[in-house]
Design an enzyme around this catalytic site. Structure first.
Site, PDB file in Angstrom:
ATOM      1  CG  ASP A  45      -0.390  -0.030   2.515  1.00 51.65           C
ATOM      2  OD1 ASP A  45       0.842  -0.152   2.616  1.00 51.65           O
ATOM      3  OD2 ASP A  45      -1.152   0.071   3.508  1.00 51.65           O
ATOM      4  CB  SER A  46       4.587   1.597  -0.301  1.00 52.38           C
ATOM      5  OG  SER A  46       4.707   0.467  -1.144  1.00 52.38           O
ATOM      6  CG  ASP A  84       0.601  -4.082   2.068  1.00 49.20           C
ATOM      7  OD1 ASP A  84       0.807  -5.003   2.882  1.00 49.20           O
ATOM      8  OD2 ASP A  84       1.345  -3.080   1.970  1.00 49.20           O
ATOM      9  CE  LYS A 112       3.392  -6.021   3.892  1.00 48.34           C
ATOM     10  NZ  LYS A 112       2.935  -4.825   4.619  1.00 48.34           N
ATOM     11  CD  GLU A 114       0.566  -1.415   8.035  1.00 51.07           C
ATOM     12  OE1 GLU A 114       0.187  -0.598   8.892  1.00 51.07           O
ATOM     13  OE2 GLU A 114       1.052  -1.075   6.943  1.00 51.07           O
ATOM     14  CD  GLU A 181       7.838  -0.114   7.293  1.00 54.24           C
ATOM     15  OE1 GLU A 181       6.952  -0.904   6.934  1.00 54.24           O
ATOM     16  OE2 GLU A 181       7.941   1.039   6.856  1.00 54.24           O
TER      17      GLU A 181
HETATM   18  O1  KIV Z   1       3.643  -1.069   1.516  1.00 50.01           O
HETATM   19  C1  KIV Z   1       4.802  -1.520   1.475  1.00 50.01           C
HETATM   20  O2  KIV Z   1       5.558  -1.324   0.519  1.00 50.01           O
HETATM   21  C2  KIV Z   1       5.255  -2.320   2.612  1.00 50.01           C
HETATM   22  C3  KIV Z   1       6.705  -2.699   2.670  1.00 50.01           C
HETATM   23  C4  KIV Z   1       7.566  -1.517   2.896  1.00 50.01           C
HETATM   24  C5  KIV Z   1       6.976  -3.777   3.659  1.00 50.01           C
HETATM   25  O3  KIV Z   1       4.472  -2.648   3.466  1.00 50.01           O
HETATM   26 NA    NA Z   2       2.451  -1.677   3.336  1.00 48.47          NA
END
Ligand code: KIV
Ligand code: NA
Length: 265
Positions: A45-46, A84, A112, A114, A181
């Site tokens: 989600d970056s 994500d 994934k 959090e 992280e």
């Molecule tokens: O969103 C993302 O790119 C991430 C990574 C930095 C682990 O969660």
């Molecule tokens: Na992320």
């Protein structure tokens, strides 16, 4: 070509073989990374920050992650594809089932999310329903407003103990990978040694089982803030393919991250 799986990453951990992973959001970069031997691609989600120019990951939606997951999954063969779950898309187990289904249908091999202990019921429910889960602890960017900024986490005895406990509870609940992280390197090492599953670090020192970087950071093309734990491999090599290969080599040999890209306790 044999596809990378949770089983092959677990075997690498057991054999003490480090592995390199990257984020990607489109077919062209994903295919290049796959060809170079990147073991896992995260549709992070970056993308809210590096593709959309937002100042956090909070505006990202499930539909957007699903779109980019489809772009990545359709062009890759060997690499594992992890998507994500965006902000608030797994607030309840029921929401997580519906939203994880959308990402799995788009081509993800795993999702994934959090968070710590509060996620255990959700994780167990997803795994029982056929959705593999990667955990994410430490600086979890969806909680940036709770942290009061993008700050290193897990410093001090109490915070370290809490993070180790969370990691063990998540593993018990059924996660098959864990991202750490922006935490002190010695703490990440302790977590990686305490867990059976592979642990992937970013800003977490060299002693995790795998490493991940945001692709724009490792190519030095990020618009805006570039984290200190990243390294510009394009500057060193002058060529994207060579940059990715050098990153993989340095991770496999335990040369990346060096002390200058890591945090102390
Ligand atoms: O969103 C993302 O790119 C991430 C990574 C930095 C682990 O969660
Ligand atoms: Na992320």
């Amino acid at each position: 070509m044999k596809k990378v799986s949770v089983a092959s990453l677990l075997k690498k951990k057991q054999d003490g073989q480090k592995f390199a992973t990257l984020t990607a959001y489109d077919a062209s970069f994903a295919k290049l990374f796959d060809d170079c031997g990147i073991d896992l691609i995260l549709i992070g989600d970056s993308l809210g920050m590096v593709l959309q120019g937002e100042s956090s990951t909070l505006p990202v939606t499930v539909e957007q992650v699903a779109y980019h997951t489809r772009c990545v999954a359709s062009s890759t063969e060997r690499t594992m594809v992890v998507a994500d779950m965006p902000f608030m898309s797994y607030a309840t187990p029921e929401q997580s089932y519906e939203n994880a289904a959308a990402l799995m249908r788009a081509g993800a091999n795993m999702v994934k999310m959090e968070g710590g202990e509060w996620l255990c019921e959700t994780i167990q429910g997803l795994v029982e329903r056929g959705v593999p889960v990667c955990g994410h602890l430490g600086l979890t960017p969806q909680s940036v407003n709770v942290f009061g900024g993008f700050k290193i986490q897990g410093r001090g005895d109490a915070a370290a103990r809490q993070l180790i406990n969370s990691a063990m509870e998540l593993e018990k609940a059924g996660i098959q990978l864990l991202v750490l992280e922006c935490i002190p390197a010695p703490l990440a090492k302790r977590v990686a040694r305490s867990l059976t599953i592979p642990v992937i670090g970013i800003g977490a020192g060299k002693d995790t089982d795998g490493q991940i970087l945001v692709m724009q950071d490792m190519l030095g093309i990020t618009a805006g803030y570039v984290p200190s734990f990243s390294k510009n491999y394009l500057e060193v090599t002058g060529n994207i393919r060579e940059a990715v290969k050098l990153y993989i080599d340095e991770v496999e040999q335990g040369l990346f991250p060096a002390a200058e890209q890591s945090f102390d306790e």
